[in-house]
Design a protein around this motif. Structure first.
Motif, PDB file in Angstrom:
ATOM      1  N   ALA A 181      -8.514 -76.599  52.028  1.00 54.39           N
ATOM      2  CA  ALA A 181      -7.929 -75.798  50.958  1.00 54.39           C
ATOM      3  C   ALA A 181      -9.013 -74.924  50.342  1.00 54.39           C
ATOM      4  O   ALA A 181     -10.150 -75.360  50.161  1.00 54.39           O
ATOM      5  N   SER A 182      -8.652 -73.680  50.030  1.00 51.50           N
ATOM      6  CA  SER A 182      -9.666 -72.696  49.644  1.00 51.50           C
ATOM      7  C   SER A 182      -9.242 -71.882  48.431  1.00 51.50           C
ATOM      8  O   SER A 182      -8.062 -71.615  48.214  1.00 51.50           O
ATOM      9  N   LEU A 183     -10.247 -71.474  47.659  1.00 45.97           N
ATOM     10  CA  LEU A 183     -10.068 -70.639  46.476  1.00 45.97           C
ATOM     11  C   LEU A 183     -11.078 -69.502  46.523  1.00 45.97           C
ATOM     12  O   LEU A 183     -12.258 -69.730  46.817  1.00 45.97           O
ATOM     13  N   TRP A 184     -10.588 -68.283  46.265  1.00 50.98           N
ATOM     14  CA  TRP A 184     -11.469 -67.113  46.232  1.00 50.98           C
ATOM     15  C   TRP A 184     -11.310 -66.377  44.906  1.00 50.98           C
ATOM     16  O   TRP A 184     -10.316 -66.534  44.203  1.00 50.98           O
ATOM     17  N   ASN A 185     -12.293 -65.525  44.634  1.00 46.27           N
ATOM     18  CA  ASN A 185     -12.239 -64.663  43.459  1.00 46.27           C
ATOM     19  C   ASN A 185     -12.515 -63.225  43.874  1.00 46.27           C
ATOM     20  O   ASN A 185     -13.320 -62.528  43.276  1.00 46.27           O
ATOM     21  N   GLY A 186     -11.833 -62.816  44.959  1.00 41.12           N
ATOM     22  CA  GLY A 186     -11.852 -61.413  45.370  1.00 41.12           C
ATOM     23  C   GLY A 186     -12.837 -61.034  46.444  1.00 41.12           C
ATOM     24  O   GLY A 186     -12.798 -59.902  46.942  1.00 41.12           O
ATOM     25  N   THR A 187     -13.744 -61.955  46.827  1.00 33.09           N
ATOM     26  CA  THR A 187     -14.711 -61.663  47.889  1.00 33.09           C
ATOM     27  C   THR A 187     -14.897 -62.901  48.759  1.00 33.09           C
ATOM     28  O   THR A 187     -14.650 -64.035  48.318  1.00 33.09           O
ATOM     29  N   SER A 188     -15.371 -62.691  49.976  1.00 31.01           N
ATOM     30  CA  SER A 188     -15.631 -63.825  50.859  1.00 31.01           C
ATOM     31  C   SER A 188     -16.735 -64.718  50.303  1.00 31.01           C
ATOM     32  O   SER A 188     -16.696 -65.945  50.447  1.00 31.01           O
ATOM     33  N   ALA A 189     -17.710 -64.101  49.630  1.00 30.14           N
ATOM     34  CA  ALA A 189     -18.831 -64.867  49.071  1.00 30.14           C
ATOM     35  C   ALA A 189     -18.413 -65.754  47.904  1.00 30.14           C
ATOM     36  O   ALA A 189     -19.131 -66.698  47.546  1.00 30.14           O
ATOM     37  N   SER A 190     -17.265 -65.477  47.308  1.00 35.52           N
ATOM     38  CA  SER A 190     -16.812 -66.255  46.147  1.00 35.52           C
ATOM     39  C   SER A 190     -16.064 -67.527  46.553  1.00 35.52           C
ATOM     40  O   SER A 190     -15.615 -68.289  45.694  1.00 35.52           O
ATOM     41  N   TRP A 191     -15.958 -67.777  47.841  1.00 37.13           N
ATOM     42  CA  TRP A 191     -15.167 -68.899  48.369  1.00 37.13           C
ATOM     43  C   TRP A 191     -15.572 -70.244  47.758  1.00 37.13           C
ATOM     44  O   TRP A 191     -16.748 -70.568  47.659  1.00 37.13           O
ATOM     45  N   VAL A 192     -14.554 -71.022  47.352  1.00 34.52           N
ATOM     46  CA  VAL A 192     -14.752 -72.379  46.848  1.00 34.52           C
ATOM     47  C   VAL A 192     -13.964 -73.326  47.740  1.00 34.52           C
ATOM     48  O   VAL A 192     -12.759 -73.145  47.963  1.00 34.52           O
ATOM     49  N   ASP A 193     -14.641 -74.344  48.249  1.00 27.19           N
ATOM     50  CA  ASP A 193     -14.018 -75.351  49.090  1.00 27.19           C
ATOM     51  C   ASP A 193     -13.333 -76.382  48.193  1.00 27.19           C
ATOM     52  O   ASP A 193     -13.982 -77.091  47.437  1.00 27.19           O
ATOM     53  N   LEU A 194     -11.990 -76.464  48.277  1.00 27.14           N
ATOM     54  CA  LEU A 194     -11.219 -77.389  47.449  1.00 27.14           C
ATOM     55  C   LEU A 194     -10.938 -78.713  48.149  1.00 27.14           C
ATOM     56  O   LEU A 194     -10.283 -79.594  47.563  1.00 27.14           O
ATOM     57  N   ASN A 195     -11.427 -78.878  49.365  1.00 29.45           N
ATOM     58  CA  ASN A 195     -11.099 -80.092  50.112  1.00 29.45           C
ATOM     59  C   ASN A 195     -11.654 -81.332  49.408  1.00 29.45           C
ATOM     60  O   ASN A 195     -12.863 -81.461  49.204  1.00 29.45           O
ATOM     61  N   PRO A 196     -10.784 -82.286  49.020  1.00 28.76           N
ATOM     62  CA  PRO A 196     -11.260 -83.471  48.304  1.00 28.76           C
ATOM     63  C   PRO A 196     -12.116 -84.367  49.201  1.00 28.76           C
ATOM     64  O   PRO A 196     -11.954 -84.391  50.420  1.00 28.76           O
ATOM     65  N   SER A 197     -12.992 -85.117  48.592  1.00 29.37           N
ATOM     66  CA  SER A 197     -13.831 -86.059  49.322  1.00 29.37           C
ATOM     67  C   SER A 197     -12.964 -87.073  50.064  1.00 29.37           C
ATOM     68  O   SER A 197     -12.018 -87.627  49.505  1.00 29.37           O
ATOM     69  N   GLY A 198     -13.288 -87.275  51.339  1.00 29.06           N
ATOM     70  CA  GLY A 198     -12.573 -88.253  52.133  1.00 29.06           C
ATOM     71  C   GLY A 198     -11.302 -87.751  52.774  1.00 29.06           C
ATOM     72  O   GLY A 198     -10.632 -88.494  53.504  1.00 29.06           O
ATOM     73  N   ILE A 199     -10.953 -86.485  52.543  1.00 30.03           N
ATOM     74  CA  ILE A 199      -9.741 -85.884  53.100  1.00 30.03           C
ATOM     75  C   ILE A 199     -10.107 -85.036  54.307  1.00 30.03           C
ATOM     76  O   ILE A 199     -11.067 -84.263  54.272  1.00 30.03           O
ATOM     77  N   SER A 200      -9.335 -85.144  55.383  1.00 30.47           N
ATOM     78  CA  SER A 200      -9.654 -84.393  56.590  1.00 30.47           C
ATOM     79  C   SER A 200      -8.990 -83.022  56.627  1.00 30.47           C
ATOM     80  O   SER A 200      -9.556 -82.072  57.167  1.00 30.47           O
ATOM     81  N   THR A 201      -7.787 -82.906  56.062  1.00 30.05           N
ATOM     82  CA  THR A 201      -7.039 -81.652  56.123  1.00 30.05           C
ATOM     83  C   THR A 201      -6.406 -81.348  54.780  1.00 30.05           C
ATOM     84  O   THR A 201      -5.730 -82.199  54.192  1.00 30.05           O
ATOM     85  N   SER A 202      -6.608 -80.135  54.300  1.00 25.83           N
ATOM     86  CA  SER A 202      -5.978 -79.714  53.053  1.00 25.83           C
ATOM     87  C   SER A 202      -5.691 -78.223  53.096  1.00 25.83           C
ATOM     88  O   SER A 202      -6.371 -77.460  53.790  1.00 25.83           O
TER      89      SER A 202
END
Length: 356
Positions: A181-202
């Motif tokens: 699961a991913s969050l951005w703020n308008g640029t590729s460099a702003s990417w935030v990884d939302l994948n929770p610890s211990g989760i394989s797919t989100s």
């Protein structure tokens, strides 16, 4: 044909606290099937028939076909005010597109060099989706194909964008053979990884008011900007669940309850225990296998769109759930009382004990 049902009357409450839900079947006359994917105040979008983009204003008879001239197929996924987004297949190329209420208003957003693309969300003029450059790349537009911004994060083999709100975008990115699961703020460099610890797919499907929603290992999920903020919304006795839309602190999607064996449209208010079965609002024996795809909270009103299979035809019909307080304006807190009533009703119907 419009099917309008007054489904809740909380007679025990004072007159100012009465609450009302209505459900409207948006399937146009003559259409074999339909689904509604996007919603704004008083307007809905989706597709009808063999896959043709559609626009509604609260009733089946208000249906407007958005399929552009020359397109063999199209679907609309998002709506904001007078604008709609989706894709159209023209000349064998599925191109992301933007409409302004009519089929003839369609504008292709397919970026230069992309073999195909889709636009899935729109907010305040920003459009989010993905374009294929060998692999799909999440991307952002501002009304034209030339405005394309590639959001694919460094190191990701592929990505897709699904929703946008207040300058932020959500979706998925393939990282080290996993989907995050991913969050951005308008640029590729702003990417935030939302994948929770211990989760394989989100995957994150929706965003609004600082909340992101989706799924993590087949559990409906809620975030507030970081992987550590993850909240598991999977209801008690559910084998799997997904959240697709969020607005005003409420989330919608589906859950599969033990002993029921099929998807049921669902509403949450930030916790697994707040889960409510929206299928319980549908007239008994008329629909099965329901799903809620998006929600819009506007003042004291709530608009939810999705679909359910008609028991007469076996085909999906686009549906609109609409909540309004009656007979006089009341706070949205009344919703909790109405939902408690629905939850108790659905627990009896399904023979499953549920918390509310």
């Amino acid at each position: 044909m419009k099917l309008l049902y007054i489904l809740i009357a909380l007679a025990a409450l004072a007159a100012s606290s009465l609450a009302q839900w209505t459900v409207t079947d948006l399937n146009p006359s003559g259409a074999s099937h339909s689904a509604a994917y996007g919603v704004d105040t008083g307007v809905q979008v989706g597709s009808t028939g063999g896959g043709y983009a559609a626009l509604w204003h609260n009733t089946a008879s208000s249906w407007v076909g958005l399929n552009p001239a020359g397109a063999s197929q199209s679907e609309a996924y998002g709506v904001s005010g007078n604008y709609q987004v989706g894709y159209a297949n023209i000349g064998g190329i599925r191109s992301a597109g933007l409409w302004n209420g009519t089929a003839s208003s369609w504008v292709s957003l397919n970026p230069s060099g992309a073999s195909m693309s889709r636009a899935l969300g729109i907010s305040n003029g920003q459009v989010v989706g993905w374009a294929n450059f060998g692999n799909p790349h999440a991307g952002l537009w501002n009304g034209t194909a030339g405005s394309w911004v590639d959001l694919n994060p460094s190191g990701a083999s592929a990505s897709e964008g699904y929703a946008v709100s207040n300058g932020q975008q959500v979706g998925r990115a393939n990282v080290a053979n996993d989907v995050h699961a991913s969050l951005w703020n308008g640029t590729s460099a702003s990417w935030v990884d939302l994948n929770p610890s211990g989760i394989s797919t989100s995957i994150a499907f929706g965003i609004s008011d600082g909340q992101q929603v989706g799924m993590a290992d087949s559990h409906a999920s809620l975030w507030a900007g970081t992987a550590a903020s993850w909240v598991d919304l999977n209801p008690t006795n559910s084998s799997q669940s997904v959240v697709y839309g969020v607005s005003g602190g409420y989330q919608v999607g589906y859950a599969m309850q033990a002993g029921y064996g099929q998807e049921t449209a669902s509403l949450w208010n930030g916790t697994a225990g707040s889960w409510v079965d929206l299928d319980a609002l549908l007239p008994s024996g008329t629909y099965v296998r329901s799903n809620a795809y998006n929600i819009k909270v506007s003042g004291s009103e709530i608009w939810i769109v999705g679909s359910a299979n008609s028991t007469l035809s076996g085909m999906p019909h686009a549906l609109l759930w609409h909540y309004t307080p009656v007979p006089e304006p009341a706070t949205i807190g009344i919703l909790g009382l109405g939902l408690a009533f629905i939850a108790r009703r659905s627990s009896t119907r399904l023979g499953v004990k549920r918390r509310c």
